[in-house]
Design a protein around this motif. Structure first.
Motif, PDB file in Angstrom:
ATOM      1  N   THR A  91       0.834  -1.191   0.000  1.00  0.00           N
ATOM      2  CA  THR A  91       0.000   0.000   0.000  1.00  0.00           C
ATOM      3  C   THR A  91       0.873   1.246   0.000  1.00  0.00           C
ATOM      4  O   THR A  91       1.845   1.332   0.742  1.00  0.00           O
ATOM      5  N   ALA A  92       0.525   2.202  -0.844  1.00  0.00           N
ATOM      6  CA  ALA A  92       1.255   3.468  -0.936  1.00  0.00           C
ATOM      7  C   ALA A  92       0.564   4.520  -0.079  1.00  0.00           C
ATOM      8  O   ALA A  92      -0.650   4.695  -0.167  1.00  0.00           O
ATOM      9  N   THR A  93       1.352   5.197   0.749  1.00  0.00           N
ATOM     10  CA  THR A  93       0.830   6.270   1.578  1.00  0.00           C
ATOM     11  C   THR A  93       1.797   7.441   1.546  1.00  0.00           C
ATOM     12  O   THR A  93       2.988   7.269   1.302  1.00  0.00           O
ATOM     13  N   VAL A  94       1.267   8.623   1.812  1.00  0.00           N
ATOM     14  CA  VAL A  94       2.109   9.807   1.941  1.00  0.00           C
ATOM     15  C   VAL A  94       2.493   9.940   3.403  1.00  0.00           C
ATOM     16  O   VAL A  94       1.651   9.792   4.297  1.00  0.00           O
ATOM     17  N   VAL A  95       3.760  10.210   3.655  1.00  0.00           N
ATOM     18  CA  VAL A  95       4.231  10.410   5.024  1.00  0.00           C
ATOM     19  C   VAL A  95       3.680  11.742   5.521  1.00  0.00           C
ATOM     20  O   VAL A  95       3.972  12.792   4.944  1.00  0.00           O
ATOM     21  N   THR A  96       2.873  11.706   6.582  1.00  0.00           N
ATOM     22  CA  THR A  96       2.251  12.928   7.111  1.00  0.00           C
ATOM     23  C   THR A  96       2.791  13.325   8.478  1.00  0.00           C
ATOM     24  O   THR A  96       2.593  14.461   8.898  1.00  0.00           O
ATOM     25  N   ASP A  97       3.447  12.412   9.166  1.00  0.00           N
ATOM     26  CA  ASP A  97       3.995  12.724  10.482  1.00  0.00           C
ATOM     27  C   ASP A  97       5.148  13.721  10.329  1.00  0.00           C
ATOM     28  O   ASP A  97       6.108  13.442   9.608  1.00  0.00           O
ATOM     29  N   PRO A  98       5.080  14.889  10.982  1.00  0.00           N
ATOM     30  CA  PRO A  98       6.125  15.906  10.824  1.00  0.00           C
ATOM     31  C   PRO A  98       7.529  15.420  11.204  1.00  0.00           C
ATOM     32  O   PRO A  98       8.497  15.734  10.513  1.00  0.00           O
ATOM     33  N   ALA A  99       7.637  14.662  12.281  1.00  0.00           N
ATOM     34  CA  ALA A  99       8.951  14.162  12.700  1.00  0.00           C
ATOM     35  C   ALA A  99       9.512  13.189  11.663  1.00  0.00           C
ATOM     36  O   ALA A  99      10.705  13.212  11.345  1.00  0.00           O
ATOM     37  N   GLU A 100       8.659  12.332  11.144  1.00  0.00           N
ATOM     38  CA  GLU A 100       9.077  11.377  10.117  1.00  0.00           C
ATOM     39  C   GLU A 100       9.491  12.115   8.844  1.00  0.00           C
ATOM     40  O   GLU A 100      10.494  11.780   8.208  1.00  0.00           O
ATOM     41  N   HIS A 101       8.728  13.122   8.465  1.00  0.00           N
ATOM     42  CA  HIS A 101       9.053  13.919   7.282  1.00  0.00           C
ATOM     43  C   HIS A 101      10.421  14.592   7.449  1.00  0.00           C
ATOM     44  O   HIS A 101      11.251  14.578   6.535  1.00  0.00           O
ATOM     45  N   THR A 102      10.668  15.150   8.626  1.00  0.00           N
ATOM     46  CA  THR A 102      11.951  15.797   8.905  1.00  0.00           C
ATOM     47  C   THR A 102      13.093  14.783   8.816  1.00  0.00           C
ATOM     48  O   THR A 102      14.150  15.066   8.250  1.00  0.00           O
ATOM     49  N   ARG A 103      12.875  13.591   9.368  1.00  0.00           N
ATOM     50  CA  ARG A 103      13.907  12.535   9.289  1.00  0.00           C
ATOM     51  C   ARG A 103      14.192  12.174   7.838  1.00  0.00           C
ATOM     52  O   ARG A 103      15.344  12.047   7.427  1.00  0.00           O
ATOM     53  N   LEU A 104      13.144  12.041   7.035  1.00  0.00           N
ATOM     54  CA  LEU A 104      13.318  11.657   5.633  1.00  0.00           C
ATOM     55  C   LEU A 104      13.969  12.759   4.801  1.00  0.00           C
ATOM     56  O   LEU A 104      14.628  12.476   3.802  1.00  0.00           O
ATOM     57  N   LEU A 105      13.797  14.008   5.214  1.00  0.00           N
ATOM     58  CA  LEU A 105      14.510  15.091   4.529  1.00  0.00           C
ATOM     59  C   LEU A 105      16.024  14.884   4.636  1.00  0.00           C
ATOM     60  O   LEU A 105      16.775  15.234   3.723  1.00  0.00           O
ATOM     61  N   ARG A 106      16.474  14.290   5.747  1.00  0.00           N
ATOM     62  CA  ARG A 106      17.903  14.016   5.946  1.00  0.00           C
ATOM     63  C   ARG A 106      18.332  12.689   5.333  1.00  0.00           C
ATOM     64  O   ARG A 106      19.410  12.586   4.776  1.00  0.00           O
ATOM     65  N   THR A 107      17.491  11.660   5.473  1.00  0.00           N
ATOM     66  CA  THR A 107      17.924  10.304   5.135  1.00  0.00           C
ATOM     67  C   THR A 107      17.255   9.708   3.908  1.00  0.00           C
ATOM     68  O   THR A 107      17.727   8.699   3.393  1.00  0.00           O
ATOM     69  N   GLY A 108      16.167  10.303   3.447  1.00  0.00           N
ATOM     70  CA  GLY A 108      15.395   9.731   2.348  1.00  0.00           C
ATOM     71  C   GLY A 108      15.977  10.061   0.995  1.00  0.00           C
ATOM     72  O   GLY A 108      17.042  10.682   0.894  1.00  0.00           O
ATOM     73  N   PRO A 109      15.282   9.678  -0.048  1.00  0.00           N
ATOM     74  CA  PRO A 109      15.775   9.932  -1.406  1.00  0.00           C
ATOM     75  C   PRO A 109      15.767  11.421  -1.733  1.00  0.00           C
ATOM     76  O   PRO A 109      14.968  12.192  -1.186  1.00  0.00           O
ATOM     77  N   ARG A 110      16.654  11.826  -2.587  1.00  0.00           N
ATOM     78  CA  ARG A 110      16.706  13.196  -3.102  1.00  0.00           C
ATOM     79  C   ARG A 110      15.969  13.209  -4.435  1.00  0.00           C
ATOM     80  O   ARG A 110      16.170  12.338  -5.271  1.00  0.00           O
ATOM     81  N   SER A 111      15.143  14.190  -4.629  1.00  0.00           N
ATOM     82  CA  SER A 111      14.387  14.291  -5.871  1.00  0.00           C
ATOM     83  C   SER A 111      15.309  14.670  -7.020  1.00  0.00           C
ATOM     84  O   SER A 111      16.147  15.558  -6.885  1.00  0.00           O
ATOM     85  N   TRP A 112      15.151  14.002  -8.149  1.00  0.00           N
ATOM     86  CA  TRP A 112      15.929  14.338  -9.342  1.00  0.00           C
ATOM     87  C   TRP A 112      15.277  15.497 -10.088  1.00  0.00           C
ATOM     88  O   TRP A 112      15.893  16.103 -10.955  1.00  0.00           O
ATOM     89  N   ALA A 113      14.027  15.786  -9.768  1.00  0.00           N
ATOM     90  CA  ALA A 113      13.299  16.914 -10.359  1.00  0.00           C
ATOM     91  C   ALA A 113      12.619  17.656  -9.207  1.00  0.00           C
ATOM     92  O   ALA A 113      11.423  17.503  -8.978  1.00  0.00           O
ATOM     93  N   PRO A 114      13.386  18.462  -8.462  1.00  0.00           N
ATOM     94  CA  PRO A 114      12.842  19.129  -7.275  1.00  0.00           C
ATOM     95  C   PRO A 114      11.616  19.989  -7.591  1.00  0.00           C
ATOM     96  O   PRO A 114      11.517  20.579  -8.657  1.00  0.00           O
ATOM     97  N   ALA A 115      10.694  20.018  -6.640  1.00  0.00           N
ATOM     98  CA  ALA A 115       9.473  20.821  -6.744  1.00  0.00           C
ATOM     99  C   ALA A 115       9.389  21.714  -5.514  1.00  0.00           C
ATOM    100  O   ALA A 115      10.006  21.419  -4.486  1.00  0.00           O
ATOM    101  N   PRO A 116       8.612  22.794  -5.583  1.00  0.00           N
ATOM    102  CA  PRO A 116       8.502  23.698  -4.432  1.00  0.00           C
ATOM    103  C   PRO A 116       7.973  23.019  -3.170  1.00  0.00           C
ATOM    104  O   PRO A 116       8.409  23.304  -2.074  1.00  0.00           O
ATOM    105  N   ARG A 117       7.013  22.117  -3.322  1.00  0.00           N
ATOM    106  CA  ARG A 117       6.428  21.422  -2.167  1.00  0.00           C
ATOM    107  C   ARG A 117       6.472  19.923  -2.456  1.00  0.00           C
ATOM    108  O   ARG A 117       5.767  19.425  -3.329  1.00  0.00           O
TER     109      ARG A 117
END
Length: 146
Positions: A91-117
C-alpha cells in the motif's frame, strides 16, 4: 522453480539487499482504469519500505494514495545474459507525520526533479519477490560461451 530453467528465486532479504544497490525503479499503478508505469528514483527505509520523493501536487500522488501498487527494480548485464529483478507490492501512503518527514529530509531519497512542495511516498513491503537470471543458460542448462 526448476533448477535448469535459468532462474533462481530470491529470498526477501536478498531482494531488499539488491534493491538498495540501484537508484531507479518503476511504480506500477492504475490510471483511469488502465495499468500505468512510472520510473522513479527511490531509496529504502530501515524496515524495507520503498520511499519516493515527489511533488505534492503530482498526478502520481493522487493516483496511488492508499492504493495497492507494485514497485519493480532490476539490473541486467546484456553481455553475460545475467541479472535480477525484484518486485515489492504494498500500500502506498504519503508520510504525514512531521517528525518522520523531517527525518526523511535528511535520510530519504533526493528528488531528481525538485518541486517547491515535496512529499515522501512510502510503499510498505507487504509482498517482496525476486529472481536472478543465471548467465548463459539455455532451457536445458547448457552454458553458452560469452
Amino acid at each position: 522453480m526448476d533448477a535448469n530453467d535459468g532462474f533462481r528465486e530470491l529470498h526477501r532479504q536478498e531482494c531488499l539487499r539488491l534493491l538498495a544497490t540501484v537508484p531507479v525503479g518503476r511504480i506500477v499503478y492504475t490510471r483511469q482504469a488502465l495499468p500505468a508505469v512510472l520510473p522513479v528514483n527511490f531509496s529504502l527505509d530501515g524496515d524495507g519500505a520503498v520511499l519516493v520523493r515527489t511533488s505534492a501536487s503530482s498526478e502520481l500522488v493522487g493516483a496511488i494514495l492508499g492504493a495497492l501498487v507494485a514497485f519493480e527494480a532490476d539490473e541486467v548485464d546484456a553481455a553475460t545474459h545475467s541479472g535480477w529483478s525484484v518486485v515489492v507490492m504494498g500500500t502506498a501512503t504519503v508520510v504525514t507525520d512531521p517528525a518522520e518527514h523531517t527525518r526523511l529530509l535528511r535520510t530519504g531519497p533526493r528528488s531528481w526533479a525538485p518541486a517547491p512542495r515535496e512529499v515522501f511516498v512510502r510503499i510498505d513491503p507487504e509482498l517482496v519477490t525476486g529472481r536472478e537470471l543465471v548467465g548463459g543458460r539455455s532451457l536445458y542448462g547448457v552454458h553458452f560461451p560469452t
